[in-house]
Design an enzyme around this catalytic site. Structure first.
Site: not given
Ligand code: AHR
Ligand code: AHR
Ligand code: AHR
Length: 482
Positions: A400, A447, A281, A205, A472
């Site tokens: 992503h 999608h 935390d 901690e 999808d």
């Molecule tokens: O991306 C086209 C359509 O948009 C997906 O099939 C559906 O989940 C959303 O309404």
């Molecule tokens: O897409 C999820 C996260 O979003 C990625 O891992 C990170 O690069 C961004 O913050």
């Molecule tokens: O000790 C490192 C981190 O500091 C702990 O996991 C967290 O509770 C605090 O933010």
């Protein structure tokens, strides 16, 4: 014998024993963890195949066939009911789930084999974490305890904090010395070891400690084996960090001695909650993979820990494939054909950096066909999965970001590589492929209103909608249009 039989023989019994991969007592044949599937939200316990044996992964595979599954509980095998469930919101962060709870882990993100038998670990992405604030038998105050965990030495980051061990019962930072947990990763805010990491350290901690000094302990090495055994233990005025390769060899001592050179850590003020994958935390930026681990009552001897390490080595942890379904071959050029009824004239395509769906066919102009065509590359973040490089914009890959698919130039960073790594699996709707995000294995190419995302079934985002989910996320990965 199992690891907990070994600890018991040294009069330092397990008071918590968590393993999704195997039973940790020779006589234990009960439940190891619980999964919940997306299709109907039903839950099922997964047990060991035999007393002291490996998890029944086939039972999970059958229960989760054609749908998604997450790990909702990691059971305590010690008999003390110190089970782990998704962590509640904490002082530093709320989790993404309703009520501020952390995400549960995917049930399929960390497949391995133990002596040739398949099992699944707990793949912790940022936002994922487990906790138990009302434990039994876990050390409090300055009482002695030990702990070890088997981790994936190739899955880590610099965020705070991928931990397993003793933490606050209030989910908040209540001060120095209120935690005693294993940390694994490359966080450099507090202590470090030698090299670039990842390191086994202790989260006590308000600091990750590699030894007596607040900053570097060069005797704490970069730990680069695929499987890592990490051990931390503490008793009045004494603590230690040990580590090794879970697949061979013994444990080395990286630090053993008096408490750190800072106020608040001697005596300790342990509170006895258990965390996995988060900070005390509920800091939720860490990532890593947990296979098995325990906490003991009493300070285990090095000899007992060495026997536990020998037991782990004998369990023969080994890697196995992260992919399934129709082969998506490195070097081939592919297009992602939608399968959702009403959208089957469409493919995934990019428009600049946006990933969308586009009506395109073999008679479309080459620019339209090129925008929907990708070269399959060895996964930038994990070589057992793949990355998709744009045919018309070489050097740019599907990745992503905030769970939205984008086409971006490779910037060479760890996060880019991991965000651009995907593991094709058998299509959830029963045809083609579903493309899983390596770093967020609850999430898949999807999608939604014709925009590309990585979506988790029933997750917190609008694009995680359960409606039409399986269709999808299912694509026919075909020979490229260009
Ligand atoms: O991306 C086209 C359509 O948009 C997906 O099939 C559906 O989940 C959303 O309404
Ligand atoms: O897409 C999820 C996260 O979003 C990625 O891992 C990170 O690069 C961004 O913050
Ligand atoms: O000790 C490192 C981190 O500091 C702990 O996991 C967290 O509770 C605090 O933010």
């Amino acid at each position: 014998a199992g690891p907990c039989d070994i600890y018991a023989s040294g009069n330092t019994p397990c008071v918590a024993a968590h393993g999704t991969t195997r039973a940790l007592y020779n006589s234990y044949s009960g439940r190891l963890y619980q999964v919940q599937r997306g299709s109907d939200n039903a839950k099922q316990d997964i047990s060991a195949l035999s007393a002291g044996g490996v998890a029944n992964a086939a039972a999970q595979d059958s229960f989760c066939s054609g749908t998604t599954c997450v790990i909702t509980t990691i059971y305590d095998q010690s008999g003390r009911n110190n089970h782990l469930t998704p962590a509640p919101p904490g002082g530093a962060a709320k989790g993404p789930q309703s009520g501020g709870y952390d995400n549960p882990a995917s049930a399929i993100g960390a497949p391995v084999t133990l002596n040739g038998q398949k099992a699944y670990g707990v793949f912790i992405s940022p936002g994922t974490g487990y906790r138990n604030d009302a434990t039994s038998g876990i050390a409090t105050g300055d009482a002695a305890e030990g702990m070890y965990a088997v981790l994936d030495g190739t899955h880590y980051n610099g965020g705070c904090c991928f931990d397993y061990g003793n933490a606050e019962t209030s989910n908040t930072d209540t001060g120095s010395g209120h935690m005693e947990a294993i940390y694994y990763g490359t966080c450099t805010i507090w202590g470090t070891g030698s090299g670039n990491g990842p390191w086994v350290m202790a989260d006590l901690e308000n600091g990750l400690f590699s030894g007596y000094n607040l900053k570097q302990n060069t005797a704490d090495p970069t730990q680069s084996s695929r499987f890592v055994t990490a051990a931390v233990k503490g008793e009045p005025n004494q603590w230690a960090i040990r580590g090794g390769n879970s697949a061979s060899g013994g444990l080395s001592t990286y630090y053993s001695g008096t408490r750190p050179n800072a106020a608040g850590y001697n005596p300790m003020h342990k509170e006895g909650a258990i965390i996995l994958g988060i900070g005390g935390d509920n800091s939720i930026s860490g990532q890593g993979t947990f296979y098995e681990g325990v906490m003991t009552s009493g300070y285990p001897t090095d000899a007992i820990e060495n026997s536990v390490q020998a037991n782990v080595v004998a369990a023969k942890y080994a890697v196995t494939s992260l992919t399934s379904g129709p082969a998506v071959n490195v070097g081939s050029k592919v297009s992602f054909h939608l399968t959702t009824p009403g959208y089957t004239d469409r493919y995934l395509a990019h428009n600049g950096s946006s990933v969308i769906t586009s009506i395109v066919s073999s008679s479309s102009p080459s620019s339209a066909r090129g925008s929907a065509s990708f070269t399959v590359r060895t996964g930038l973040g994990y070589s057992g999965c793949v990355s998709f490089e744009s045919v018309d914009t070489p050097g740019s890959f599907i990745r992503h970001y905030d769970f939205v698919l984008e086409l971006n130039a490779n910037d060479g960073s760890q996060s880019f590589a991991e965000d651009a790594t995907f593991c094709p699996q058998a299509g959830l709707s029963g045809t083609g492929n579903t493309i899983r995000a390596w770093g967020y294995p609850t999430r898949f190419f999807r999608h939604y209103y014709n925009v590309g995302y990585v979506a988790s079934e029933g997750g917190p985002e609008a694009f995680d909608s359960t409606t039409s989910f399986n269709n999808d996320v299912t694509f026919l990965v075909q020979a490229s249009l260009a």
